[in-house]
Design an enzyme around this catalytic site. Structure first.
Site, mmCIF file in Angstrom:
data_model
loop_
_atom_site.group_PDB
_atom_site.id
_atom_site.type_symbol
_atom_site.label_atom_id
_atom_site.label_comp_id
_atom_site.label_asym_id
_atom_site.label_seq_id
_atom_site.Cartn_x
_atom_site.Cartn_y
_atom_site.Cartn_z
ATOM 1 C CG HIS A 96 1.551 -11.789 8.178
ATOM 2 N ND1 HIS A 96 2.213 -11.430 6.905
ATOM 3 C CD2 HIS A 96 2.856 -12.255 8.677
ATOM 4 C CE1 HIS A 96 3.168 -12.267 6.944
ATOM 5 N NE2 HIS A 96 4.241 -12.648 8.518
ATOM 6 C CB ILE A 128 -0.734 -0.230 1.175
ATOM 7 C CG1 ILE A 128 -1.153 -1.390 1.243
ATOM 8 C CG2 ILE A 128 -1.671 1.244 1.235
ATOM 9 C CD1 ILE A 128 -2.583 -1.531 0.891
ATOM 10 C CG ASP A 138 3.620 -7.773 6.596
ATOM 11 O OD1 ASP A 138 2.614 -7.678 6.995
ATOM 12 O OD2 ASP A 138 4.952 -9.071 5.507
HETATM 13 C C1 GRF Z 1 -4.325 -15.815 3.859
HETATM 14 O O1 GRF Z 1 -3.369 -17.035 4.848
HETATM 15 C C2 GRF Z 1 -4.114 -14.950 4.797
HETATM 16 O O2 GRF Z 1 -3.332 -14.367 6.241
HETATM 17 C C3 GRF Z 1 -2.512 -13.963 3.734
HETATM 18 O O3 GRF Z 1 -2.828 -14.526 2.770
HETATM 19 C C4 GRF Z 1 -3.844 -15.352 2.779
HETATM 20 C C5 GRF Z 1 -5.138 -15.319 2.247
HETATM 21 O O4 GRF Z 1 -6.123 -16.668 2.042
HETATM 22 N N1 GRF Z 1 -1.915 -12.540 3.868
HETATM 23 P P1 GRF Z 1 -7.317 -15.954 1.668
HETATM 24 O O5 GRF Z 1 -7.350 -15.375 -0.143
HETATM 25 O O6 GRF Z 1 -8.208 -15.234 2.148
HETATM 26 O O7 GRF Z 1 -8.174 -17.188 1.607
#
Ligand code: GRF
Length: 197
Positions: A110, A94, A151
């Site tokens: 995350h 972003i 992050d």
């Molecule tokens: C998740 O593990 C999230 O933590 C990470 O990307 C993945 C996304 O999964 N940022 P989804 O698209 O919500 O199934």
């Protein structure tokens, strides 16, 4: 009631968990009003449409810089009167136009215990591979506010998940994802209830 936008690049299982949480009365002070993706074939867009939520694919190559792209996203978010932005598997960094307009109002999930196993390039299975290679016995997921340092924004919530001997990155991803689907809706509700209009 605050209007929430979800930005997603992939499968959108977290988006589904958020949609379900609104239906089931776990999220009561916000309503998912828009889904945006930078990927045309993101299944998140299909999930949004199936739920009757406006879904926009916004193509990065139509803009000359990341900042212009994010400025355009801001204008679309404003059009839908969005108050809070939720990143859910959104694989873009972003930039300032969006960070400034929605300062302290962008959340991310995350799939690891930040501040460990985070930062640029640490996403998806790479996180789980690193966790397994590091030989730690606990992983988990983190919900945090998005700031310019990838992050590194303030942590809002974390859930720990065991790493089990012999886990593949997929095994661990699956175990963590199940907890993401609980933690993200719960944390979103806590967050929006504090700032609701
Ligand atoms: C998740 O593990 C999230 O933590 C990470 O990307 C993945 C996304 O999964 N940022 P989804 O698209 O919500 O199934």
């Amino acid at each position: 009631m605050l209007k929430l936008a979800v930005l997603a690049s992939g499968s959108g299982s977290n988006l589904s968990a958020l949609i379900d949480a609104e239906k089931n009365g776990i999220i009561t002070d916000g309503t998912i009003s828009l889904v945006v993706s930078n990927k045309k074939d993101a299944y998140a867009l299909v999930r949004a449409k199936n739920a009757g939520i406006p879904a926009l694919y916004i193509k990065r190559s139509e803009f000359s810089s990341d900042e212009e792209y994010d400025s355009h996203i801001v204008s679309r978010l404003k059009e839908y009167e969005i108050d809070v932005v939720l990143l859910a598997g959104y694989l873009r960094i972003i930039t300032s136009p969006l960070l400034t307009e929605y300062e302290n109002r962008i959340l991310n999930i995350h799939p690891g215990l930040l501040p460990e196993f985070g930062g640029i390039g640490m996403y998806g299975l790479k996180v789980h591979e690193s966790v397994i290679n590091a030989g730690v016995s606990t992983s988990g997921c983190t919900i945090h506010l998005v700031t310019k340092d990838v992050d590194m924004g303030p942590v809002l919530a974390q859930k720990h998940v065991p790493v089990i001997d012999g886990d593949t990155p997929d095994d661990l991803a699956h175990r963590v994802l199940k907890e993401e689907h609980v933690l993200y809706p719960k944390t979103v509700q806590e967050f929006v209830s504090k700032i609701k209009k």
